[in-house]
Design an enzyme around this catalytic site. Sequence first.
Site, PDB file in Angstrom:
ATOM      1  N   CYS A  82      41.468  44.672  36.476  1.00  0.00           N
ATOM      2  CA  CYS A  82      41.085  44.587  37.888  1.00  0.00           C
ATOM      3  C   CYS A  82      41.732  43.375  38.566  1.00  0.00           C
ATOM      4  O   CYS A  82      41.401  42.228  38.247  1.00  0.00           O
ATOM      5  CB  CYS A  82      39.555  44.514  37.963  1.00  0.00           C
TER       6      CYS A  82
ATOM      7  N   CYS B   9      39.311  41.091  40.426  1.00  0.00           N
ATOM      8  CA  CYS B   9      38.508  40.340  39.442  1.00  0.00           C
ATOM      9  C   CYS B   9      39.257  39.088  39.001  1.00  0.00           C
ATOM     10  O   CYS B   9      38.670  38.011  38.861  1.00  0.00           O
ATOM     11  CB  CYS B   9      38.200  41.193  38.219  1.00  0.00           C
TER      12      CYS B   9
END
Length: 107
Positions: free
Chosen positions: A32, A35
């Site tokens: 991600c 993230c």
Amino acid sequence: MSALVELNDDSFEQEVLQAEQPVLVDYWAPWCGPCKMLMPIVEQVAGDRDGEVKFGKVNVDENENIMTKYGIRGVPTLMLFKGGEVVASKSGAMSKAQLDAFLDQNL
């Protein structure tokens, strides 16, 4: 600097639900992009708020039970727990100022 506690299906109850202080949990995944952008911000805020809030992170790819229990549909998602209950959550990347404001509003 306060370290983020690596949380998993086995440690979540003790580290988060039974914690005496509020706990901010960062649900993330290695693939991600947002993230990866958020993690250094969470680490910085964890250092700034050491002793006030406990910080943990959950790799959703490795901890399906937690992800299912809390209905995590996207990452990054932050959840603030107090007394074993979710009191606030927020999804998506954010700036340090936004994370600080989120904590200030919900602590």
